[in-house]
Design a protein around this motif. Structure first.
Motif, mmCIF file in Angstrom:
data_model
loop_
_atom_site.group_PDB
_atom_site.id
_atom_site.type_symbol
_atom_site.label_atom_id
_atom_site.label_comp_id
_atom_site.label_asym_id
_atom_site.label_seq_id
_atom_site.Cartn_x
_atom_site.Cartn_y
_atom_site.Cartn_z
ATOM 1 N N ASP A 263 0.837 -1.206 0.000
ATOM 2 C CA ASP A 263 0.000 0.000 0.000
ATOM 3 C C ASP A 263 0.866 1.247 0.000
ATOM 4 O O ASP A 263 0.555 2.238 -0.676
ATOM 5 N N ALA A 264 1.961 1.213 0.774
ATOM 6 C CA ALA A 264 2.862 2.365 0.828
ATOM 7 C C ALA A 264 3.537 2.591 -0.521
ATOM 8 O O ALA A 264 3.659 3.732 -0.992
ATOM 9 N N ALA A 265 3.971 1.499 -1.165
ATOM 10 C CA ALA A 265 4.593 1.628 -2.482
ATOM 11 C C ALA A 265 3.593 2.153 -3.495
ATOM 12 O O ALA A 265 3.916 3.004 -4.338
ATOM 13 N N ARG A 266 2.388 1.642 -3.403
ATOM 14 C CA ARG A 266 1.350 2.073 -4.334
ATOM 15 C C ARG A 266 1.012 3.552 -4.139
ATOM 16 O O ARG A 266 0.823 4.299 -5.113
ATOM 17 N N ALA A 267 0.926 3.983 -2.884
ATOM 18 C CA ALA A 267 0.613 5.386 -2.603
ATOM 19 C C ALA A 267 1.716 6.302 -3.132
ATOM 20 O O ALA A 267 1.432 7.368 -3.704
ATOM 21 N N LEU A 268 2.967 5.890 -2.946
ATOM 22 C CA LEU A 268 4.081 6.682 -3.452
ATOM 23 C C LEU A 268 4.065 6.712 -4.979
ATOM 24 O O LEU A 268 4.250 7.767 -5.603
ATOM 25 N N ALA A 269 3.821 5.554 -5.582
ATOM 26 C CA ALA A 269 3.752 5.493 -7.036
ATOM 27 C C ALA A 269 2.616 6.358 -7.575
ATOM 28 O O ALA A 269 2.777 7.061 -8.585
ATOM 29 N N GLN A 270 1.475 6.333 -6.904
ATOM 30 C CA GLN A 270 0.335 7.135 -7.361
ATOM 31 C C GLN A 270 0.642 8.618 -7.258
ATOM 32 O O GLN A 270 0.258 9.406 -8.132
ATOM 33 N N ARG A 271 1.349 8.989 -6.197
ATOM 34 C CA ARG A 271 1.735 10.403 -6.058
ATOM 35 C C ARG A 271 2.614 10.837 -7.236
ATOM 36 O O ARG A 271 2.442 11.931 -7.781
ATOM 37 N N LEU A 272 3.538 9.971 -7.632
ATOM 38 C CA LEU A 272 4.402 10.298 -8.767
ATOM 39 C C LEU A 272 3.609 10.293 -10.073
ATOM 40 O O LEU A 272 3.788 11.174 -10.924
ATOM 41 N N ALA A 273 2.724 9.300 -10.235
ATOM 42 C CA ALA A 273 1.930 9.205 -11.460
ATOM 43 C C ALA A 273 0.979 10.381 -11.608
ATOM 44 O O ALA A 273 0.633 10.773 -12.732
ATOM 45 N N ASP A 274 0.545 10.962 -10.492
ATOM 46 C CA ASP A 274 -0.351 12.110 -10.527
ATOM 47 C C ASP A 274 0.401 13.425 -10.740
ATOM 48 O O ASP A 274 -0.223 14.478 -10.894
ATOM 49 N N GLY A 275 1.717 13.369 -10.718
ATOM 50 C CA GLY A 275 2.523 14.566 -10.873
ATOM 51 C C GLY A 275 2.873 14.850 -12.321
ATOM 52 O O GLY A 275 2.349 14.218 -13.245
ATOM 53 N N PRO A 276 3.783 15.788 -12.542
ATOM 54 C CA PRO A 276 4.211 16.109 -13.911
ATOM 55 C C PRO A 276 5.173 15.041 -14.420
ATOM 56 O O PRO A 276 6.388 15.142 -14.253
#
Length: 270
Positions: free
Chosen positions: A200-213
């Motif tokens: 879940d932590a990896a996914r949350a971090l990945a989603q934060r990056l994917a939602d960025g520029p």
């Protein structure tokens, strides 16, 4: 551009959801060792990622409570003993090409490490951009324990930059495992999470990056790696050019307009 969401590799698991790809090695009963075939398929996949427009972030995850036990003793190390120099060099170049492909893929890579992470598995974690682990993670660059040098797949160049020369030298000479707490304190791990919270932590971090520029993230990755070999003046000039490129993107304008409107920008990666 290439579409990789529907990729069906033979030697590892591949899932893409919301532009985030997750890789897992698929022999948990043996702590997920690598084979000649999985090395090559991973290398080719990371090479293809640079052209993929449907993946923005990669998670390299664990499977069955372990990350990777390195090269398979029976399927890699045994055959290597009987090879001639030309064949051996072809193999070691292929393993190094996996690291080069990870560095050059243009996507942030997050290693989510549980349990055993040794040999080439430790190298895969090292070559990732961000590294999360569990308190039970044991990371070892154990090449000297099988009679080889510690300078494998870029370890002597990359590991000192992450944890420092003296600490890297100790791990590469002795082949001992680095505890999770050591890795956190030394800056190898970005954070530790309980096993049931790691994905879940990896996914949350990945989603934060994917939602960025995401285009800008690819530039950041490029600069982080290319500036190893630059002097300060070269690096400052390279970053000036990189930022000028990013200032031409629609994401830069989106961020400005959202700021003026006191809103949150919705980045689209262009």
């Amino acid at each position: 551009m290439t579409k990789l969401a529907d990729l069906s590799p033979q030697h590892f698991d591949w899932q893409v959801t919301d532009r985030i790809a997750t890789i897992r090695l698929i022999r948990p009963e043996r702590k997920n060792p690598l084979t000649f075939e999985s090395y090559a398929e991973l290398r080719d996949t990371f090479r293809a990622l640079v052209y993929a427009d449907d993946v923005d972030v990669v998670i390299f995850g664990s499977n069955g409570g372990n990350f990777c036990s390195g090269g398979d003793v029976h399927e890699i190390i045994g055959p290597l003993v009987g090879m001639q120099m030309k064949e051996l060099l072809a193999f070691t170049r292929m393993t190094g090409d996996l690291v080069k492909a990870m560095i050059g893929c243009g996507k942030p890579i997050i290693a989510a490490v549980d349990g055993v992470c040794v040999g080439a598995g430790a190298i895969i974690a090292m070559a990732s951009d961000l590294r999360l682990a569990t308190p039970s993670a044991k990371c070892g660059f154990l090449f000297t324990r099988v009679g080889l040098a510690g300078c494998d797949m870029g370890a002597c160049a990359m590991l000192p930059r992450i944890i420092g020369q003296g600490r890297a030298a100790e791990l590469l000479y002795t082949g001992r495992s680095m505890s999770a707490e050591e890795g956190l304190n030394w800056g190898f791990w970005n954070a530790l999470h309980d096993p049931d919270a790691l994905e879940d932590a990896a996914r949350a971090l990945a989603q934060r990056l994917a939602d960025g520029p995401t285009f800008a993230h690819s530039i950041t990755k490029t600069q982080l790696n290319q500036e190893w070999n630059m002097g300060l003046e070269q690096a400052i000039e390279a970053e000036a050019q990189a930022q000028a490129i990013c200032m031409q993107t629609a994401d830069f304008e989106r961020a400005y307009r959202a700021f003026v409107a006191k809103d949150k920008p919705n980045f689209e990666g262009n």
